[in-house]
Motif scaffolding. Structure first.
Motif, PDB file in Angstrom:
ATOM      1  N   ASN A  27       0.824  -1.209   0.000  1.00 18.07           N
ATOM      2  CA  ASN A  27       0.000   0.000   0.000  1.00 18.07           C
ATOM      3  C   ASN A  27       0.856   1.257   0.000  1.00 18.07           C
ATOM      4  O   ASN A  27       0.523   2.253  -0.648  1.00 18.07           O
ATOM      5  CB  ASN A  27      -0.939   0.004   1.212  1.00 18.07           C
ATOM      6  N   THR A  28       1.972   1.216   0.718  1.00 18.81           N
ATOM      7  CA  THR A  28       2.902   2.349   0.692  1.00 18.81           C
ATOM      8  C   THR A  28       3.470   2.536  -0.705  1.00 18.81           C
ATOM      9  O   THR A  28       3.597   3.667  -1.194  1.00 18.81           O
ATOM     10  CB  THR A  28       4.038   2.134   1.701  1.00 18.81           C
ATOM     11  N   THR A  29       3.814   1.443  -1.363  1.00 22.31           N
ATOM     12  CA  THR A  29       4.312   1.526  -2.736  1.00 22.31           C
ATOM     13  C   THR A  29       3.281   2.187  -3.646  1.00 22.31           C
ATOM     14  O   THR A  29       3.618   3.031  -4.486  1.00 22.31           O
ATOM     15  CB  THR A  29       4.667   0.133  -3.266  1.00 22.31           C
ATOM     16  N   CYS A  30       2.022   1.821  -3.497  1.00 21.38           N
ATOM     17  CA  CYS A  30       0.962   2.407  -4.328  1.00 21.38           C
ATOM     18  C   CYS A  30       0.801   3.897  -4.051  1.00 21.38           C
ATOM     19  O   CYS A  30       0.600   4.694  -4.983  1.00 21.38           O
ATOM     20  CB  CYS A  30      -0.349   1.680  -4.085  1.00 21.38           C
ATOM     21  N   ARG A  31       0.888   4.287  -2.794  1.00 25.22           N
ATOM     22  CA  ARG A  31       0.789   5.714  -2.469  1.00 25.22           C
ATOM     23  C   ARG A  31       1.972   6.484  -3.037  1.00 25.22           C
ATOM     24  O   ARG A  31       1.820   7.616  -3.531  1.00 25.22           O
ATOM     25  CB  ARG A  31       0.697   5.896  -0.950  1.00 25.22           C
ATOM     26  N   GLU A  32       3.159   5.883  -2.983  1.00 27.35           N
ATOM     27  CA  GLU A  32       4.340   6.539  -3.552  1.00 27.35           C
ATOM     28  C   GLU A  32       4.205   6.679  -5.059  1.00 27.35           C
ATOM     29  O   GLU A  32       4.595   7.707  -5.633  1.00 27.35           O
ATOM     30  CB  GLU A  32       5.596   5.731  -3.202  1.00 27.35           C
ATOM     31  N   LEU A  33       3.653   5.659  -5.717  1.00 25.32           N
ATOM     32  CA  LEU A  33       3.457   5.698  -7.166  1.00 25.32           C
ATOM     33  C   LEU A  33       2.511   6.829  -7.552  1.00 25.32           C
ATOM     34  O   LEU A  33       2.814   7.633  -8.449  1.00 25.32           O
ATOM     35  CB  LEU A  33       2.901   4.353  -7.645  1.00 25.32           C
ATOM     36  N   ALA A  34       1.360   6.910  -6.875  1.00 30.06           N
ATOM     37  CA  ALA A  34       0.381   7.948  -7.196  1.00 30.06           C
ATOM     38  C   ALA A  34       0.948   9.335  -6.930  1.00 30.06           C
ATOM     39  O   ALA A  34       0.795  10.258  -7.749  1.00 30.06           O
ATOM     40  CB  ALA A  34      -0.895   7.725  -6.396  1.00 30.06           C
TER      41      ALA A  34
END
Length: 392
Positions: A27-34
């Protein structure tokens, strides 16, 4: 998005690599991507993850999120580009105002799709270079998401293995009451090699064991099982506790791949009201009196198991029926940056509720030391000689 010269700004690959996947949490990876794409390419970005049971959940949004609804037009988006077998789709909406341009791409790694990335912006359409940068960011995120899920699966296997093993210790003789507790540290952390065991011996005696394999993860859990199995075999010969440690240490030292471990053995003889202790680098046991006050026992400490150094000794102490014996791993008492003497003093400062059951005593110790928020795994084994009173 543009630079000072009015030209489209496209993030360099090393910027993408630095910004996405800084942790092992998907989920952290997804937030960083966005967040990264909002800063560099678009007015809004979102990530939808594919979860168990076919569910899809939006786990990250950044920028003007109102532009993301509806996220995809009713007509099928056109394939803008294909990169390594997975397409990037594009569309343009004109709901009575300025055009809204969108791109979407699956987060794919080794043929598995982990979700979808969506970006939108008003004004100028996305250039081919920007589309390529988006594809690259999606690939980077997919790599980290796959890694996070594989790591989570490994942790789950280790945790389930350890829980199954620790939850099924041997049965002590009926003349001894026991209560065990195992509390893994947080769900995001790798499980360790903490364990406890009981082994029936001759003449109504029971061997109590608590141990801690060094390190974390599946390897530690597997080594823990190996220690436990070997100890059962050695202990069945009814040797004195220090001689059990000697044999266990010698056997484990022959396997160069086996991790060292600390271990505390206690042979309880209810008929005589005594217990014999031997330690391989482990913290001392504690005994709580009938009034709930606790004290540490002086037990000779040898080196951890697996070193091949030997040098173990036994010490005997009386154990009354009304007393509660406590064996534990270091996660119960140790706190980062704190002297171990302070940690142990916190344990002996506890006051157990007088007249409580052995299970209540174990729970009081776990609660009193806030073991649910410990910084390491916790294994606790409490024991008490069963009263021979007909009214017990």
């Amino acid at each position: 998005m543009s630079d000072r010269d009015g030209r489209a700004f496209v993030p360099a690959p090393d910027e993408t690599l630095d910004a996405i996947g800084t942790t092992d949490d998907e989920n952290t990876t997804c937030r960083e991507l966005a967040a990264f794409l909002f800063r560099t390419l678009c007015d809004a970005a979102a990530v939808d993850l594919s979860l168990e049971g076919g569910r899809v959940e939006r786990v990250a949004e950044a920028g003007a999120v109102g532009l993301l609804r509806p996220p995809v037009p009713a007509t099928r988006p056109a394939v803008r580009a294909v990169d390594d077998g997975h397409p990037l789709r594009s569309w343009t909406l004109r709901p009575g105002g300025s055009p809204l341009h969108g791109l979407s791409v699956a987060l794919v790694r080794h043929g598995t799709s982990y979700g979808t990335l969506l970006v939108v912006r008003t004004g100028a359409a996305f250039t081919d270079r920007e589309a390529a940068a988006l594809h690259f960011a999606a690939r980077v995120a997919a790599v980290h998401i796959r890694h996070a899920r594989r790591l989570a699966a490994t942790e789950s296997v280790a945790l389930n293995l350890q829980r199954a093993l620790v939850a099924d210790p041997g049965r002590p003789h009926p003349n001894l009451l026991i209560a065990g507790r195992y509390l893994p540290v947080g769900s995001s952390a790798l499980v360790g090699g903490d364990w406890y065991e009981t082994v029936r011996l001759h003449f109504g005696r029971t061997l109590l064991v608590v141990g801690d394999v060094m390190g974390h993860g599946l390897d530690a859990a597997v080594d823990m099982n190996a220690y436990r199995s070997t100890l059962r075999e050695v202990a069945s010969t009814d040797l004195a506790p220090h001689r059990v440690l000697r044999q266990l240490d010698a056997l484990v030292a022959e396997d160069a791949g086996r991790r060292p471990a600390t271990c505390l053995l206690v042979r309880v003889d209810p008929a005589r009201g005594t217990a014999v202790y031997a330690s391989a680098g482990h913290l001392p046991p504690a005994v709580f009196a009938a009034d709930g006050t606790g004290r540490l026992l002086d037990v000779p400490v040898g080196p951890p198991l697996g070193t091949g150094l030997g040098g173990y000794e036994s010490a005997a102490h009386p154990l009354a029926e009304e007393e509660t014996l406590l064996l534990y791993t270091d996660g119960l008492v140790e706190r980062r940056g704190e002297d171990i003497d302070v940690s142990l003093a916190r344990l002996t400062a506890l006051r157990l509720p007088p007249g409580g059951t052995i299970a209540e005593a174990a729970d009081a110790i776990v609660t009193g030391l806030d073991a649910l928020h410990a910084e390491d795994d916790v294994a606790v084994l409490a024991a008490r000689i069963r009263s021979r009173s007909p009214h017990a």
